[in-house]
Design an enzyme around this catalytic site. Structure first.
Site: not given
Ligand code: ASP
Length: 319
Positions: A186, A217
């Site tokens: 992300t 999230d």
């Molecule tokens: N937080 C992101 C999600 O759960 C994924 C990530 O940060 O890698 O969609």
């Protein structure tokens, strides 16, 4: 003479002590995801590709701030650069769902107005962060999801692509294995502009092999992203379900507000809570004075910052 003395006394009474102008702090902090990022599974070529792209993204955002541009423009521009790179799990490099599709989430928040915009589960928007901004600026809603969000972005004149634009061999192989070592890619950015406004943005493809339709999230205000000029801006990365249940991004701001913690203390406490609950991830945060925190409980997190008066800093590993 009497008049002059009276004038000075009057001025001092109403204006207090003469103030020394503090130098204005501005700059930005970014992340490109937290996860199993170790020196052992990193080649020199791969490391330099990541460093290069993080540096390019930081420099583009910094240039906007330096010229007096808004935190909003800096965050959008910085995140678009990372979205366009296949290195990160956002935009072009998004991971695959269990159904073999790409569904993207993004949000942006303005700490001066507490306005926010988000898109969730979108499939055809090349740069979801720009769509999130459009939702904030062009509608009275906070979040649009699925087909409605894709349609809205098209209506707004944003660049639309076929879902297969998001295909990358690396993410496809990761789905086949369903245990990608770097599934947390992300991207996020928090900027503080010359006017003292804090903006936070986050963009993701979610988690490899997530159920189609799953929302993480990232587009949820207070979970994966939050900004408030009175406290700080926050962008998270990691297992979104934990960030949602813990209101993690807002929690950093709340700890600063209600418990008078510094941004470093608040951010650390939130990551400790994440660890205590069995979750993995990290976050970046910056307060109104340009203090930065970048804690994580994984092996590494792609991250960096660039403040006026100093050189850009890029870090990857847990050191
Ligand atoms: N937080 C992101 C999600 O759960 C994924 C990530 O940060 O890698 O969609």
């Amino acid at each position: 003479m009497k008049k002059v003395i009276l004038f000075i006394a009057f001025t001092m009474m109403y204006c207090g002590k003469p103030t020394v102008n503090k130098p204005v702090v501005y700059g930005l902090v970014i992340h490109g995801g937290a996860g199993t990022i170790t020196r052992k599974n990193m080649s020199p070529e791969k490391e330099s590709a990541y460093r290069g792209k993080l540096t390019e993204a930081l420099a583009a955002g910094f240039e906007i701030l330096e010229k007096g541009g808004s935190g909003m423009d800096a965050v959008e521009t910085t995140i678009r650069i990372m979205e366009d790179s296949p290195l990160f799990n956002a935009g072009k490099g998004a991971v695959f769902t269990s159904a073999g599709t790409n569904e993207l989430d993004a949000s942006i928040m303005d700490g001066s107005t507490l306005q926010a915009g988000a898109v969730a589960g979108v499939k055809t928007i090349k740069n979801p962060i720009s769509a999130a901004r459009k939702v904030m600026e062009e509608t009275w809603h906070v979040m649009l999801a699925g087909d409605g969000a894709d349609h809205f972005a098209k209506e707004q004149g944003l660049e639309i692509v076929n879902n297969d634009y998001f295909y990358t061999e690396r993410r496809w192989k990761a789905l086949q294995k369903a245990q990608d070592a770097e599934k947390h890619g992300t991207v996020g950015c928090v900027a503080l502009d010359r006017n003292g406004n804090i903006v936070a943005g986050t963009s993701t493809g979610g988690l490899t092999n997530k159920r189609w339709g799953r929302i993480g999230d990232t587009p949820i205000v207070g979970a994966g992203n939050y900004a408030n000029n009175q406290t700080c801006g926050v962008s998270g990365t990691g297992q979104g379900e934990y960030f949602i249940r813990g209101n993690m991004a807002y929690d950093v701001s709340a700890l600063m507000n209600y418990s008078s913690l510094s941004v470093e203390q608040a951010a650390r406490q939130v990551i400790d809570k994440l660890s205590g609950r069995g979750g993995r991830g990290g976050l970046i945060a910056m307060d109104k004075n340009g203090n930065i925190a970048m804690p994580f409980n994984t092996e590494g997190m792609y991250r960096g910052y660039y403040l006026n008066g100093s050189e850009p800093v890029i870090k990857i590993y847990n050191d």
